[in-house]
Design a protein around this motif. Sequence first.
Motif, PDB file in Angstrom:
ATOM      1  N   PHE A  94      35.806  43.936  49.740  1.00 10.01           N
ATOM      2  CA  PHE A  94      35.892  43.815  48.293  1.00 10.01           C
ATOM      3  C   PHE A  94      37.380  43.719  47.969  1.00 10.01           C
ATOM      4  O   PHE A  94      38.194  44.445  48.562  1.00 10.01           O
ATOM      5  CB  PHE A  94      35.368  45.081  47.590  1.00 10.01           C
ATOM      6  CG  PHE A  94      33.883  45.241  47.616  1.00 10.01           C
ATOM      7  CD1 PHE A  94      33.051  44.293  47.022  1.00 10.01           C
ATOM      8  CD2 PHE A  94      33.298  46.363  48.207  1.00 10.01           C
ATOM      9  CE1 PHE A  94      31.664  44.458  47.022  1.00 10.01           C
ATOM     10  CE2 PHE A  94      31.918  46.529  48.216  1.00 10.01           C
ATOM     11  CZ  PHE A  94      31.104  45.575  47.627  1.00 10.01           C
ATOM     12  N   HIS A  96      39.847  43.826  44.572  1.00  5.34           N
ATOM     13  CA  HIS A  96      39.940  43.972  43.127  1.00  5.34           C
ATOM     14  C   HIS A  96      41.113  43.132  42.621  1.00  5.34           C
ATOM     15  O   HIS A  96      42.269  43.439  42.891  1.00  5.34           O
ATOM     16  CB  HIS A  96      40.139  45.442  42.747  1.00  5.34           C
ATOM     17  CG  HIS A  96      39.875  45.704  41.292  1.00  5.34           C
ATOM     18  ND1 HIS A  96      40.684  45.208  40.295  1.00  5.34           N
ATOM     19  CD2 HIS A  96      38.875  46.372  40.670  1.00  5.34           C
ATOM     20  CE1 HIS A  96      40.201  45.588  39.119  1.00  5.34           C
ATOM     21  NE2 HIS A  96      39.103  46.293  39.317  1.00  5.34           N
ATOM     22  N   VAL A 131      34.502  39.552  48.600  1.00  3.92           N
ATOM     23  CA  VAL A 131      33.827  39.661  47.308  1.00  3.92           C
ATOM     24  C   VAL A 131      34.898  40.086  46.319  1.00  3.92           C
ATOM     25  O   VAL A 131      35.390  41.216  46.376  1.00  3.92           O
ATOM     26  CB  VAL A 131      32.675  40.674  47.355  1.00  3.92           C
ATOM     27  CG1 VAL A 131      32.020  40.803  45.976  1.00  3.92           C
ATOM     28  CG2 VAL A 131      31.637  40.253  48.393  1.00  3.92           C
ATOM     29  N   VAL A 133      36.248  41.201  42.859  1.00  2.00           N
ATOM     30  CA  VAL A 133      35.685  41.896  41.700  1.00  2.00           C
ATOM     31  C   VAL A 133      36.768  42.115  40.651  1.00  2.00           C
ATOM     32  O   VAL A 133      37.959  42.093  40.955  1.00  2.00           O
ATOM     33  CB  VAL A 133      35.039  43.251  42.088  1.00  2.00           C
ATOM     34  CG1 VAL A 133      33.954  43.052  43.136  1.00  2.00           C
ATOM     35  CG2 VAL A 133      36.095  44.230  42.574  1.00  2.00           C
TER      36      VAL A 133
ATOM     37  N   SER B 117      26.346  47.626  46.762  1.00  2.00           N
ATOM     38  CA  SER B 117      26.754  47.903  45.387  1.00  2.00           C
ATOM     39  C   SER B 117      28.271  47.870  45.270  1.00  2.00           C
ATOM     40  O   SER B 117      28.995  48.295  46.169  1.00  2.00           O
ATOM     41  CB  SER B 117      26.197  49.237  44.918  1.00  2.00           C
ATOM     42  OG  SER B 117      26.521  50.231  45.851  1.00  2.00           O
ATOM     43  N   LEU B 118      28.706  47.352  44.159  1.00  2.00           N
ATOM     44  CA  LEU B 118      30.127  47.128  43.944  1.00  2.00           C
ATOM     45  C   LEU B 118      30.845  48.438  43.653  1.00  2.00           C
ATOM     46  O   LEU B 118      30.224  49.410  43.261  1.00  2.00           O
ATOM     47  CB  LEU B 118      30.310  46.197  42.737  1.00  2.00           C
ATOM     48  CG  LEU B 118      29.576  44.868  42.789  1.00  2.00           C
ATOM     49  CD1 LEU B 118      29.936  44.054  41.555  1.00  2.00           C
ATOM     50  CD2 LEU B 118      29.953  44.098  44.043  1.00  2.00           C
ATOM     51  N   THR B 122      32.978  47.714  38.315  1.00  2.00           N
ATOM     52  CA  THR B 122      33.456  46.352  38.541  1.00  2.00           C
ATOM     53  C   THR B 122      32.308  45.361  38.517  1.00  2.00           C
ATOM     54  O   THR B 122      31.143  45.731  38.649  1.00  2.00           O
ATOM     55  CB  THR B 122      34.173  46.213  39.903  1.00  2.00           C
ATOM     56  OG1 THR B 122      33.228  46.400  40.966  1.00  2.00           O
ATOM     57  CG2 THR B 122      35.300  47.212  40.047  1.00  2.00           C
ATOM     58  N   GLU B 123      32.669  44.096  38.330  1.00  2.00           N
ATOM     59  CA  GLU B 123      31.659  43.042  38.427  1.00  2.00           C
ATOM     60  C   GLU B 123      32.234  41.929  39.313  1.00  2.00           C
ATOM     61  O   GLU B 123      33.456  41.805  39.462  1.00  2.00           O
ATOM     62  CB  GLU B 123      31.305  42.513  37.045  1.00  2.00           C
ATOM     63  CG  GLU B 123      32.453  41.853  36.319  1.00  2.00           C
ATOM     64  CD  GLU B 123      32.045  41.383  34.910  1.00  2.00           C
ATOM     65  OE1 GLU B 123      32.694  40.448  34.412  1.00  2.00           O
ATOM     66  OE2 GLU B 123      31.092  41.961  34.324  1.00  2.00           O
ATOM     67  N   ILE B 124      31.317  41.140  39.894  1.00  2.00           N
ATOM     68  CA  ILE B 124      31.752  40.100  40.809  1.00  2.00           C
ATOM     69  C   ILE B 124      32.455  38.966  40.074  1.00  2.00           C
ATOM     70  O   ILE B 124      31.972  38.472  39.057  1.00  2.00           O
ATOM     71  CB  ILE B 124      30.555  39.528  41.598  1.00  2.00           C
ATOM     72  CG1 ILE B 124      30.033  40.583  42.577  1.00  2.00           C
ATOM     73  CG2 ILE B 124      30.963  38.261  42.363  1.00  2.00           C
ATOM     74  CD1 ILE B 124      28.874  40.126  43.419  1.00  2.00           C
TER      75      ILE B 124
END
Lengths: 138, 138
Positions: A94, A96, A131, A133, B117-118, B122-124
């Motif tokens: 992930f 950010h 991914v 985010v 799950s993120l 946060t969102e993708i």
Amino acid sequence: MSLNSADLEKKIRDARLRPTRQRLALAELLYAHGNRHVTAERLHSEVMETGVSVSLATIYNNLHQFTSAGLLREVVVDSSRSYFDTNVTPHHHFFHEQTGALEDIPKGALSVQNIPSLPEGTEISSVDVIVRVTTPRR
Amino acid sequence: MSLNSADLEKKIRDARLRPTRQRLALAELLYAHGNRHVTAERLHSEVMETGVSVSLATIYNNLHQFTSAGLLREVVVDSSRSYFDTNVTPHHHFFHEQTGALEDIPKGALSVQNIPSLPEGTEISSVDVIVRVTTPRR
DNA sequence: GTATATTTTATAATAATTCAAATATGCAAT
DNA sequence: ATTGCATATTTGAATTATTATAAAATATAC
């Protein structure tokens, strides 16, 4: 997961590198407390905070030596700087976008399926999933 | 897939940018002959070859303006330079580590499953898969 | 301890990208 | 077509991340 100083020295010697003061200080920051994702700049400020003086050139030298030795993995997520991951087993990330934080995706969960045939005459070196985010403004 | 100069001008106007000589020259290189993956440096040498003088700063300005307008997508594969892709639909990439060549993976084939799950809050933003390939020395 | 190889470091060099001030240009109104 | 204005572009310098260099320091083997 957490290594003591004898373990760290062994890790360094096994990579055929000399356990110098600087190298041990970096290894301590990288490996003594679980997995991490660091940039050269971040590692530099951390090591300076511990009171051990290490030049930025040495940080880069060691990050690359550790990477060649398989002790680190470079993760490309941001074209403006390099991240190094102490977790060298296959896994994904992930990222950010606003904070620059990089986080492992636990192994096993995510999977990549149906990779089509590769370009002629090539073989897979790695499959990297990022991914990205963001924290939405609400 | 291939756009003529009227199409290019419309594309630029729709993005609320002025169809300047320089911008049209860049758009021509980017969009007039199918999808492409370019670096700033590459686009700069191409446009200079056409005889239109455009500074590197202008190349960067336009690549970023096009990206903000959704006309390009930035693909991060190499920590030392940025690639821009004229294909802005969701898709993934092959990256040849030795040559620096970037290639689209045809849409539909490859899939990413079971994203866990993120991180909290946060969102993708996007899911990017890079299949890194090499040509093995035989 | 001495010799040898490795490592560190300061500093300079490089590459990609950004910035800011001066200039040029597209465009709307004439 | 010409003009004036707002915006775009140019240019060169500044910045940032990183790499190279070469001398000094240090670790290791003997």
